[in-house]
Design a protein around this motif. Structure first.
Motif, PDB file in Angstrom:
ATOM      1  N   LYS A  89      -9.715  19.866 -56.544  1.00 34.40           N
ATOM      2  CA  LYS A  89      -9.412  19.735 -55.190  1.00 34.40           C
ATOM      3  C   LYS A  89      -9.883  20.619 -54.323  1.00 34.40           C
ATOM      4  CE  LYS A  89      -5.296  21.711 -54.077  1.00 34.40           C
ATOM      5  NZ  LYS A  89      -5.620  22.170 -52.950  1.00 34.40           N
ATOM      6  N   PHE A  90     -10.233  20.037 -52.928  1.00 40.21           N
ATOM      7  CA  PHE A  90     -10.636  20.924 -51.741  1.00 40.21           C
ATOM      8  C   PHE A  90      -9.726  21.162 -51.078  1.00 40.21           C
ATOM      9  CE2 PHE A  90     -14.144  18.857 -54.176  1.00 40.21           C
ATOM     10  CZ  PHE A  90     -15.047  20.007 -54.053  1.00 40.21           C
ATOM     11  N   GLN A  91     -10.014  21.942 -49.764  1.00 43.73           N
ATOM     12  CA  GLN A  91      -9.350  22.159 -48.534  1.00 43.73           C
ATOM     13  C   GLN A  91      -9.890  21.622 -47.465  1.00 43.73           C
ATOM     14  OE1 GLN A  91      -7.959  26.185 -48.287  1.00 43.73           O
ATOM     15  NE2 GLN A  91      -7.245  26.273 -50.566  1.00 43.73           N
ATOM     16  N   LYS A  92      -9.157  20.923 -46.536  1.00 49.03           N
ATOM     17  CA  LYS A  92      -9.991  20.363 -45.330  1.00 49.03           C
ATOM     18  C   LYS A  92      -9.165  20.911 -44.142  1.00 49.03           C
ATOM     19  CE  LYS A  92     -12.932  18.187 -42.880  1.00 49.03           C
ATOM     20  NZ  LYS A  92     -14.034  18.961 -42.631  1.00 49.03           N
ATOM     21  N   ARG A  93      -9.966  21.566 -43.208  1.00 50.51           N
ATOM     22  CA  ARG A  93      -9.266  21.880 -41.767  1.00 50.51           C
ATOM     23  C   ARG A  93      -9.999  21.451 -40.672  1.00 50.51           C
ATOM     24  NH1 ARG A  93      -9.036  26.067 -45.628  1.00 50.51           N
ATOM     25  NH2 ARG A  93      -6.874  27.225 -45.635  1.00 50.51           N
ATOM     26  N   THR A  94      -9.240  21.404 -39.551  1.00 49.60           N
ATOM     27  CA  THR A  94     -10.021  21.361 -38.332  1.00 49.60           C
ATOM     28  C   THR A  94      -9.887  22.793 -37.632  1.00 49.60           C
ATOM     29  OG1 THR A  94      -9.231  18.940 -37.953  1.00 49.60           O
ATOM     30  CG2 THR A  94     -10.186  20.469 -35.895  1.00 49.60           C
ATOM     31  N   PRO A  95     -11.187  23.666 -37.806  1.00 52.00           N
ATOM     32  CA  PRO A  95     -10.849  25.115 -37.580  1.00 52.00           C
ATOM     33  C   PRO A  95     -10.060  25.532 -36.249  1.00 52.00           C
ATOM     34  CG  PRO A  95     -12.830  24.566 -38.210  1.00 52.00           C
ATOM     35  CD  PRO A  95     -12.386  23.351 -38.094  1.00 52.00           C
ATOM     36  N   GLU A  96     -10.337  24.590 -35.104  1.00 56.13           N
ATOM     37  CA  GLU A  96      -9.554  24.725 -33.797  1.00 56.13           C
ATOM     38  C   GLU A  96      -8.110  24.625 -33.695  1.00 56.13           C
ATOM     39  OE1 GLU A  96     -14.098  24.548 -33.101  1.00 56.13           O
ATOM     40  OE2 GLU A  96     -12.546  23.393 -34.001  1.00 56.13           O
ATOM     41  N   LEU A  97      -7.559  23.529 -34.701  1.00 61.92           N
ATOM     42  CA  LEU A  97      -6.431  23.385 -34.866  1.00 61.92           C
ATOM     43  C   LEU A  97      -5.746  24.327 -35.899  1.00 61.92           C
ATOM     44  CD1 LEU A  97      -6.285  19.529 -34.895  1.00 61.92           C
ATOM     45  CD2 LEU A  97      -5.594  21.212 -33.081  1.00 61.92           C
ATOM     46  N   CYS A  98      -6.327  24.981 -36.815  1.00 58.88           N
ATOM     47  CA  CYS A  98      -5.712  25.933 -37.930  1.00 58.88           C
ATOM     48  C   CYS A  98      -5.875  27.387 -37.744  1.00 58.88           C
ATOM     49  CB  CYS A  98      -6.248  25.144 -39.335  1.00 58.88           C
ATOM     50  SG  CYS A  98      -5.645  23.405 -39.665  1.00 58.88           S
ATOM     51  N   THR A  99      -6.704  27.777 -36.883  1.00 62.08           N
ATOM     52  CA  THR A  99      -6.792  28.938 -36.714  1.00 62.08           C
ATOM     53  C   THR A  99      -6.213  29.611 -35.222  1.00 62.08           C
ATOM     54  OG1 THR A  99      -9.270  28.799 -37.515  1.00 62.08           O
ATOM     55  CG2 THR A  99      -8.968  30.765 -36.509  1.00 62.08           C
ATOM     56  N   PRO A 100      -5.447  30.404 -35.513  1.00 60.32           N
ATOM     57  CA  PRO A 100      -4.397  30.890 -34.380  1.00 60.32           C
ATOM     58  C   PRO A 100      -5.559  31.632 -33.133  1.00 60.32           C
ATOM     59  CG  PRO A 100      -3.546  32.030 -36.380  1.00 60.32           C
ATOM     60  CD  PRO A 100      -5.053  31.258 -36.634  1.00 60.32           C
ATOM     61  N   LYS A 101      -5.343  31.024 -32.142  1.00 62.35           N
ATOM     62  CA  LYS A 101      -6.421  31.471 -31.053  1.00 62.35           C
ATOM     63  C   LYS A 101      -6.455  32.714 -30.508  1.00 62.35           C
ATOM     64  CE  LYS A 101      -6.109  27.241 -28.141  1.00 62.35           C
ATOM     65  NZ  LYS A 101      -5.766  26.649 -26.904  1.00 62.35           N
ATOM     66  N   ASP A 102      -5.517  33.836 -31.063  1.00 57.57           N
ATOM     67  CA  ASP A 102      -5.620  35.086 -30.930  1.00 57.57           C
ATOM     68  C   ASP A 102      -6.713  35.671 -32.024  1.00 57.57           C
ATOM     69  OD1 ASP A 102      -4.120  34.814 -32.919  1.00 57.57           O
ATOM     70  OD2 ASP A 102      -2.723  36.434 -32.327  1.00 57.57           O
ATOM     71  N   GLN A 103      -7.081  34.766 -33.176  1.00 52.60           N
ATOM     72  CA  GLN A 103      -8.105  35.321 -34.028  1.00 52.60           C
ATOM     73  C   GLN A 103      -9.398  34.741 -33.893  1.00 52.60           C
ATOM     74  OE1 GLN A 103      -6.969  36.988 -36.919  1.00 52.60           O
ATOM     75  NE2 GLN A 103      -4.919  37.237 -35.357  1.00 52.60           N
ATOM     76  N   TRP A 104      -9.554  33.863 -32.920  1.00 56.66           N
ATOM     77  CA  TRP A 104     -11.039  33.026 -32.799  1.00 56.66           C
ATOM     78  C   TRP A 104     -12.053  34.128 -32.548  1.00 56.66           C
ATOM     79  CZ3 TRP A 104     -10.895  28.185 -29.511  1.00 56.66           C
ATOM     80  CH2 TRP A 104     -10.070  27.235 -30.087  1.00 56.66           C
ATOM     81  N   HIS A 105     -12.046  34.985 -31.828  1.00 58.23           N
ATOM     82  CA  HIS A 105     -12.849  35.925 -31.326  1.00 58.23           C
ATOM     83  C   HIS A 105     -13.308  37.262 -32.068  1.00 58.23           C
ATOM     84  CE1 HIS A 105     -14.095  32.727 -28.412  1.00 58.23           C
ATOM     85  NE2 HIS A 105     -12.692  33.023 -27.993  1.00 58.23           N
TER      86      HIS A 105
END
Length: 302
Positions: free
Chosen positions: A51-67
């Motif tokens: 089994k793998f995991q699939k994400r769309t990073p921009e949807l699954c990563t809180p914006k305050d964590q992006w940078h």
């Protein structure tokens, strides 16, 4: 008890062997080569699926964590860039799909957002898995249910009322439930394996399984003895590899042992009908002082 087909080769439920899932997740570290090696090792161990995991990073990563800056094997980078680095794309999953076919092992994924479900549908997986973090994400569950595929709800970090609410809303059609505790690694005192029985009593028609994040194998084997119809363990080539999930994962040698011991348990469970086996007859004649008339006439059973 329902039996649910999860591929053209395998089903989960009563009368079926325990379905053993090697959770690769993101332990491939963004490398197709590592992913293929993990598939090879899981197939060699006798696992039923990876089994793998699939994400769309921009949807699954809180914006305050992006940078936020993060040290990675590719150097220091922002967290959002790191999330992209560990995601595999269409070409990689097409290669994984073919490699799993070649190795005769099932594969599927936990999707963390709706576009990832659309992405995975290109490969027509036989089943979907929801990470524990997604149990309250009703929009995502609705998206997967619309595919008509079976799905597994994992129940870590969830209160009982949250589990009941999700199942009440979406019903038990095509549903399987995995007991889990979302600590990495999880201490034995928090595994709470008796929840397997609780879920079996609440949902007797639904295949109940176990998704473990502990170190060691004994407690996963215990889950099988307690009636888990499927088990999942995180899988890695080396627990010392860089990444968040490797430390709570099983290495190839351990996976071989886990699969072997689960199959031995299944054989040893028998059918609950008492019989005298041929292998016992010599011992009976040597050691039993009083032999009943019925035993005198006893014909050994194979």
């Amino acid at each position: 008890m329902k039996t649910i087909a999860v591929s053209n080769r395998k089903s989960i439920g009563q009368g079926q062997p325990t379905y053993i899932i090697a959770e690769i997740g993101i332990n491939h570290n963004g490398s197709l080569e590592i992913a293929k090696k993990l598939i090879d090792e899981a197939a060699a161990a006798g696992c039923d699926a990876v089994k793998f995991q699939k994400r769309t990073p921009e949807l699954c990563t809180p914006k305050d964590q992006w940078h936020l800056q993060r040290d990675t094997p590719w150097g220091r980078m922002t967290y959002i860039n790191y999330r992209h680095k560990v995601e595999l794309g269409y070409d990689e999953y097409a290669a994984i799909d073919q490699h799993c076919r070649d190795k005769n092992i099932d594969w599927f994924a936990s999707c963390w957002d709706e576009p990832s479900v659309d992405f995975m549908e290109q490969f027509n997986p036989g089943v979907y898995k929801f990470a524990s973090a997604s149990l309250t994400d009703y929009a995502l569950i609705e998206k997967v249910k619309a595919t008509g595929k079976p799905y597994i709800l994992s129940t870590g970090m969830s209160a009982m009322h949250e589990i009941e609410s999700a199942i009440e809303k979406f019903g038990i059609d095509n549903l399987m439930v995995a007991h889990s505790t979302s600590a990495y690694p999880c201490p034995p005192a928090e595994l709470n394996l008796k929840m397997i029985h609780t879920l079996q009593e609440l949902y007797p028609q639904t295949p109940i399984g176990y998704s473990g994040h502990e170190t060691g194998l004994a407690t996963t084997l215990s889950a099988v003895v307690m009636g888990a119809y499927f088990v999942e363990r995180h899988f890695t080539l080396d627990r010392a590899m860089w990444g968040s999930d490797h430390a709570a994962s099983v290495e190839p040698q351990g996976m071989h042992k886990l699969v072997r011991d689960i199959r031995d348990i299944e054989t040893a469970m028998g059918d609950g009908i008492k019989r005298v086996y041929e292998s016992e007859m010599g011992v009976l004649k040597r050691l039993r002082r009083v032999i009943t008339p019925q035993q005198e006439e006893l014909k050994p059973l194979a």
